[in-house]
Motif scaffolding. Structure first.
Motif, PDB file in Angstrom:
ATOM      1  N   GLY A 176       0.734  -1.155  -0.133  1.00 53.44           N
ATOM      2  CA  GLY A 176       0.143   0.033   0.154  1.00 53.44           C
ATOM      3  C   GLY A 176       0.959   1.084   0.118  1.00 53.44           C
ATOM      4  O   GLY A 176       2.017   1.336  -0.431  1.00 53.44           O
ATOM      5  N   PHE A 177       0.422   2.307   0.589  1.00 54.22           N
ATOM      6  CA  PHE A 177       1.574   3.706   0.403  1.00 54.22           C
ATOM      7  C   PHE A 177       2.529   3.478   1.255  1.00 54.22           C
ATOM      8  O   PHE A 177       3.728   3.862   0.697  1.00 54.22           O
ATOM      9  CB  PHE A 177       0.405   4.669   1.296  1.00 54.22           C
ATOM     10  N   VAL A 178       2.353   2.857   2.353  1.00 52.12           N
ATOM     11  CA  VAL A 178       3.762   2.577   3.442  1.00 52.12           C
ATOM     12  C   VAL A 178       4.678   1.510   2.573  1.00 52.12           C
ATOM     13  O   VAL A 178       5.823   1.903   2.336  1.00 52.12           O
ATOM     14  CB  VAL A 178       3.399   2.302   4.708  1.00 52.12           C
ATOM     15  N   ASP A 190       2.420  -8.710  -1.857  1.00 46.96           N
ATOM     16  CA  ASP A 190       1.050  -8.525  -1.559  1.00 46.96           C
ATOM     17  C   ASP A 190       0.249  -9.827  -2.024  1.00 46.96           C
ATOM     18  O   ASP A 190       0.562 -10.398  -2.766  1.00 46.96           O
ATOM     19  CB  ASP A 190       0.700  -7.202  -2.299  1.00 46.96           C
ATOM     20  N   LYS A 203      -2.763  -5.333  -7.872  1.00 48.37           N
ATOM     21  CA  LYS A 203      -1.596  -4.415  -7.333  1.00 48.37           C
ATOM     22  C   LYS A 203      -0.211  -4.932  -7.902  1.00 48.37           C
ATOM     23  O   LYS A 203       0.574  -3.998  -8.223  1.00 48.37           O
ATOM     24  CB  LYS A 203      -1.835  -4.417  -5.910  1.00 48.37           C
ATOM     25  N   TYR A 247       4.545 -15.937  -1.068  1.00 48.15           N
ATOM     26  CA  TYR A 247       5.183 -15.756   0.430  1.00 48.15           C
ATOM     27  C   TYR A 247       6.663 -16.522   0.344  1.00 48.15           C
ATOM     28  O   TYR A 247       7.838 -16.037   0.784  1.00 48.15           O
ATOM     29  CB  TYR A 247       4.349 -16.141   1.483  1.00 48.15           C
ATOM     30  N   THR A 277      -4.130  -1.550   9.029  1.00 49.39           N
ATOM     31  CA  THR A 277      -4.463  -1.827  10.449  1.00 49.39           C
ATOM     32  C   THR A 277      -5.908  -0.890  10.391  1.00 49.39           C
ATOM     33  O   THR A 277      -5.959   0.007  11.191  1.00 49.39           O
ATOM     34  CB  THR A 277      -3.589  -1.600  11.553  1.00 49.39           C
ATOM     35  N   THR A 330       0.874   0.555  12.004  1.00 51.45           N
ATOM     36  CA  THR A 330       0.668   1.066  13.329  1.00 51.45           C
ATOM     37  C   THR A 330      -0.168   0.110  14.201  1.00 51.45           C
ATOM     38  O   THR A 330      -1.215  -0.085  13.728  1.00 51.45           O
ATOM     39  CB  THR A 330      -0.166   2.377  13.117  1.00 51.45           C
ATOM     40  N   GLU A 339       6.097   3.886  11.325  1.00 46.08           N
ATOM     41  CA  GLU A 339       6.282   4.818  10.201  1.00 46.08           C
ATOM     42  C   GLU A 339       5.585   6.274  10.639  1.00 46.08           C
ATOM     43  O   GLU A 339       4.391   6.139  11.012  1.00 46.08           O
ATOM     44  CB  GLU A 339       5.874   4.007   9.059  1.00 46.08           C
ATOM     45  N   GLU A 362       1.187  11.103   3.655  1.00 48.39           N
ATOM     46  CA  GLU A 362       0.883  10.933   2.341  1.00 48.39           C
ATOM     47  C   GLU A 362       0.757  12.086   1.621  1.00 48.39           C
ATOM     48  O   GLU A 362       0.702  13.215   2.137  1.00 48.39           O
ATOM     49  CB  GLU A 362      -0.650  10.396   2.113  1.00 48.39           C
ATOM     50  N   LYS A 402      -8.510   6.560  12.661  1.00 46.63           N
ATOM     51  CA  LYS A 402      -8.558   5.254  13.353  1.00 46.63           C
ATOM     52  C   LYS A 402      -7.503   5.160  14.333  1.00 46.63           C
ATOM     53  O   LYS A 402      -7.870   4.521  15.412  1.00 46.63           O
ATOM     54  CB  LYS A 402      -8.121   4.311  12.176  1.00 46.63           C
ATOM     55  N   ARG A 409     -10.073   7.638   2.143  1.00 41.45           N
ATOM     56  CA  ARG A 409     -10.173   7.115   3.386  1.00 41.45           C
ATOM     57  C   ARG A 409     -10.528   8.267   4.272  1.00 41.45           C
ATOM     58  O   ARG A 409      -9.709   9.303   4.496  1.00 41.45           O
ATOM     59  CB  ARG A 409      -9.143   6.316   3.608  1.00 41.45           C
TER      60      ARG A 409
HETATM   61  N1  LIG Z   1      -0.935   5.799   4.972  1.00 38.28           N
HETATM   62  C1  LIG Z   1      -0.008   6.502   5.671  1.00 38.28           C
HETATM   63  O1  LIG Z   1       0.065   7.698   5.451  1.00 38.28           O
HETATM   64  C2  LIG Z   1       0.644   5.871   6.806  1.00 38.28           C
HETATM   65  C3  LIG Z   1       1.573   6.352   7.366  1.00 38.28           C
HETATM   66  C4  LIG Z   1       1.899   5.811   8.614  1.00 38.28           C
HETATM   67  C5  LIG Z   1       1.667   4.693   8.909  1.00 38.28           C
HETATM   68  N2  LIG Z   1       0.604   3.943   8.376  1.00 38.28           N
HETATM   69  C6  LIG Z   1       0.197   2.655   8.784  1.00 38.28           C
HETATM   70  O2  LIG Z   1       0.842   1.750   7.869  1.00 38.28           O
HETATM   71  C7  LIG Z   1       0.131   0.661   7.710  1.00 38.28           C
HETATM   72  C8  LIG Z   1      -0.215   0.502   6.358  1.00 38.28           C
HETATM   73  O3  LIG Z   1      -1.024   1.595   5.907  1.00 38.28           O
HETATM   74  P1  LIG Z   1      -0.970   1.710   4.200  1.00 38.28           P
HETATM   75  O4  LIG Z   1      -2.004   3.183   4.175  1.00 38.28           O
HETATM   76  O5  LIG Z   1       0.003   1.667   3.378  1.00 38.28           O
HETATM   77  O6  LIG Z   1      -2.222   0.672   4.013  1.00 38.28           O
HETATM   78  P2  LIG Z   1      -2.800   0.350   2.647  1.00 38.28           P
HETATM   79  O7  LIG Z   1      -4.286  -0.015   2.910  1.00 38.28           O
HETATM   80  O8  LIG Z   1      -2.810   1.326   1.635  1.00 38.28           O
HETATM   81  O9  LIG Z   1      -2.059  -1.160   2.090  1.00 38.28           O
HETATM   82  C9  LIG Z   1      -1.988  -2.162   2.856  1.00 38.28           C
HETATM   83  C10 LIG Z   1      -1.565  -3.438   1.978  1.00 38.28           C
HETATM   84  O10 LIG Z   1      -1.471  -4.415   2.853  1.00 38.28           O
HETATM   85  C11 LIG Z   1      -1.974  -5.543   1.691  1.00 38.28           C
HETATM   86  N3  LIG Z   1      -2.258  -6.610   2.646  1.00 38.28           N
HETATM   87  C12 LIG Z   1      -3.464  -7.060   3.322  1.00 38.28           C
HETATM   88  N4  LIG Z   1      -3.041  -8.307   3.881  1.00 38.28           N
HETATM   89  C13 LIG Z   1      -2.119  -8.983   3.517  1.00 38.28           C
HETATM   90  C14 LIG Z   1      -1.298 -10.068   3.727  1.00 38.28           C
HETATM   91  N5  LIG Z   1      -1.845 -10.941   4.501  1.00 38.28           N
HETATM   92  N6  LIG Z   1      -0.207 -10.212   2.852  1.00 38.28           N
HETATM   93  C15 LIG Z   1       0.123  -9.386   2.165  1.00 38.28           C
HETATM   94  N7  LIG Z   1      -0.381  -8.106   1.898  1.00 38.28           N
HETATM   95  C16 LIG Z   1      -1.758  -7.988   2.505  1.00 38.28           C
HETATM   96  C17 LIG Z   1      -3.106  -5.056   1.199  1.00 38.28           C
HETATM   97  O11 LIG Z   1      -3.631  -5.798  -0.074  1.00 38.28           O
HETATM   98  C18 LIG Z   1      -2.649  -3.749   0.740  1.00 38.28           C
HETATM   99  O12 LIG Z   1      -2.053  -3.479  -0.553  1.00 38.28           O
HETATM  100  C19 LIG Z   1      -1.113   0.953   8.491  1.00 38.28           C
HETATM  101  O13 LIG Z   1      -0.999   0.226   9.822  1.00 38.28           O
HETATM  102  C20 LIG Z   1      -0.963   2.437   9.078  1.00 38.28           C
HETATM  103  O14 LIG Z   1      -1.815   2.812   9.904  1.00 38.28           O
HETATM  104  C21 LIG Z   1       0.170   4.681   7.088  1.00 38.28           C
END
Ligand SMILES: NC(=O)c1ccc[n+]([C@@H]2O[C@H](COP(=O)([O-])OP(=O)(O)OC[C@H]3O[C@@H](n4cnc5c(N)ncnc54)[C@H](O)[C@@H]3O)[C@@H](O)[C@H]2O)c1
Length: 426
Positions: free
Chosen positions: A9-11, A30, A35, A70, A86, A121, A149, A153, A261, A325
């Motif tokens: 995802g983003f992170v 992933d 994706k 995996y 999360t 997180t 992290e 964004e 959240k 979101r």
């Molecule tokens: N987005 C932000 O700005 C940001 C900043 C700091 C921390 N975080 C934290 O980082 C974490 C990820 O956030 P995000 O925004 O990148 O989430 P996201 O929803 O954009 O991406 C999560 C990814 O995880 C994948 N995934 C889910 N289950 C999986 C599994 N079992 N195996 C492999 N891949 C799997 C999903 O398909 C998705 O691509 C969260 O806990 C968030 O709170 C996010």
């Protein structure tokens, strides 16, 4: 170093590309096949400035690969970084099922002395639970660590290359050293701490920033009662070094993929440990009502939204992202629709997926969205929206301009014939 990032995802994508740029061999993993197909072709599945070029560069250099397997991603990895989502569960705690599922899936392939790092997180105790899940499957010796992290964004690449600090929660010198080595290209202080402290640090940072937004909104409400202007108040208090001029955003409250959240989780956590009077419970409740409360106030000021055509400008949760979101628009558009308004929306990147009953259409320019409307509602301060000359779309009828982020020159808009409403401007 061989590094695997679970969750692209983003992170995950930003982290994978940046760790690759430090010369590591990185695999992004992933379960979302679409994706991974896009990423394999060098396409970022979301909008994030500067990420596309970085991704292509690292893939071309051979340091960065993507997979859904995996086995392929884990069997050689020295550092395994969990960066899955999360989100909030219905009871407002963090839903940890993706973290635990990834632990279960990686367990059979983990190699001796690998480090499983949680970057997602997560609340205290999650790393311990994750380690226990892996140990149910394997006797291989491995380590655990927390690496929260802090990227934002919209400026994720810059933030990750220029972090304010790296926080490492661990128990072993080997783990601290290895993760320090992974970040050795960055000029940032490293905070070595306990695992629980690292996890609390992330929630504390987000909850503090969310509380700061809530605090200034509460003050803005009071300014509206007495003729004060919240922007002037912010300027006045900002000179106090204990307070500072930055990060004051009177407006619609906090949104996005993290603050809501994370505050909800910490509030739920406080209740679970017998601290139900904790401030964060109030912050959470105030923020949930904020948009509705403001919309009701604006509705009263303009004689209601019914039968009005409204331009909604800025749909993403903040500028420079297409992330929807907890974006304010996802509450504003249904509200306006319910009130009987017709909505003409605009965003440079994000898309609002309308319900079939919505009288809503998205346009590709600000001009089109503002054509012959009764109300302009500026929601998110994309530079393109803030820099637009609204004099060019003023018509002859009575028109209202609602500035949800106090970004505009009120006198100029009034001079152009708009009835202007901002936040905390009494
Ligand atoms: N987005 C932000 O700005 C940001 C900043 C700091 C921390 N975080 C934290 O980082 C974490 C990820 O956030 P995000 O925004 O990148 O989430 P996201 O929803 O954009 O991406 C999560 C990814 O995880 C994948 N995934 C889910 N289950 C999986 C599994 N079992 N195996 C492999 N891949 C799997 C999903 O398909 C998705 O691509 C969260 O806990 C968030 O709170 C996010």
């Amino acid at each position: 170093m061989k590094v695997t990032v679970i969750g692209t995802g983003f992170v995950g994508v930003v982290s994978a590309a940046i760790y690759a740029s430090f010369g590591n061999e990185v695999i992004g993993l992933d379960i979302d096949e679409n994706k991974i197909k896009l990423l394999e072709k060098g396409q970022v599945p979301f909008y994030e400035p500067n990420l596309q070029d970085l991704l292509l560069e690292q893939q071309a250099g051979g340091n960065l690969k993507f997979t859904t397997s995996y086995e392929e991603a884990i069997k050689e990895a020295e550092v395994i970084i969990i960066a899955v989502g999360t989100p909030s569960a219905p009871d407002e705690t963090a839903d940890l099922r993706y973290v635990f599922a990834s632990a279960k899936s990686l367990a059979p392939y983990i190699k001796e002395n690998a480090i499983v790092v949680i970057k997602s997180t997560v609340p205290p105790d999650t790393l311990e639970q994750t380690i226990a899940i892996i140990k149910e499957v394997t006797n291989t010796k491995f380590y655990g660590a927390s690496l929260p992290e802090f990227l934002r964004e919209g400026s994720a690449v810059h933030d990750t290359m220029n972090p304010d600090r790296i926080v490492i929660g661990a128990e072993d010198d080997f783990v601290f050293s290895k993760l320090e080595e992974l970040h050795s290209s960055l000029k940032a202080p490293v905070v070595r701490c306990r695992i629980a402290s690292a996890q609390m640090a992330k929630y504390t940072a987000n909850s503090y920033l969310a509380t700061r937004i809530t605090f200034i909104n509460e003050i803005a409400n009071l300014c509206e009662k007495n003729g004060a202007d919240i922007n002037e108040v912010i300027q006045a208090i900002g000179y106090d070094k204990r307070i500072g001029p930055q990060y004051w955003y009177p407006g619609l409250g906090y949104g996005g993929s993290c603050f809501p959240k994370d505050v909800k989780e910490l509030a739920a956590y406080s209740r679970s440990v017998g601290e139900s009077g904790n401030l964060l419970n109030h912050v959470n409740e105030i923020n949930k009502e904020r948009i509705h409360r403001l919309l009701e106030k604006f509705a009263a000021e303009i004689g209601g939204f019914a039968n009005k055509t409204v331009a909604v400008l800025g749909l993403s949760f903040k500028p420079n992202t297409d992330d929807m979101r907890e974006a304010p628009s996802t509450k504003i558009i249904p509200y306006l629709s319910e009130q009987g308004a017709t909505i003409r929306s605009y965003d440079p990147m994000a898309k609002y997926v309308a319900l079939p009953t919505d009288h809503q259409e998205q346009f590709s320019t600000i001009q089109e969205a503002c054509e012959n409307v009764d109300v302009i509602l500026s929601v998110i301060e994309w530079p393109e929206i803030v820099g637009f000359d609204f004099g060019t779309v003023k018509n002859n009828k009575e028109q209202f301009f609602i500035d949800c982020r106090n970004q505009f020159d009120a006198e100029k808009l009034k001079g152009q014939g708009y009835k202007y409403f901002g936040i905390g401007r009494g």
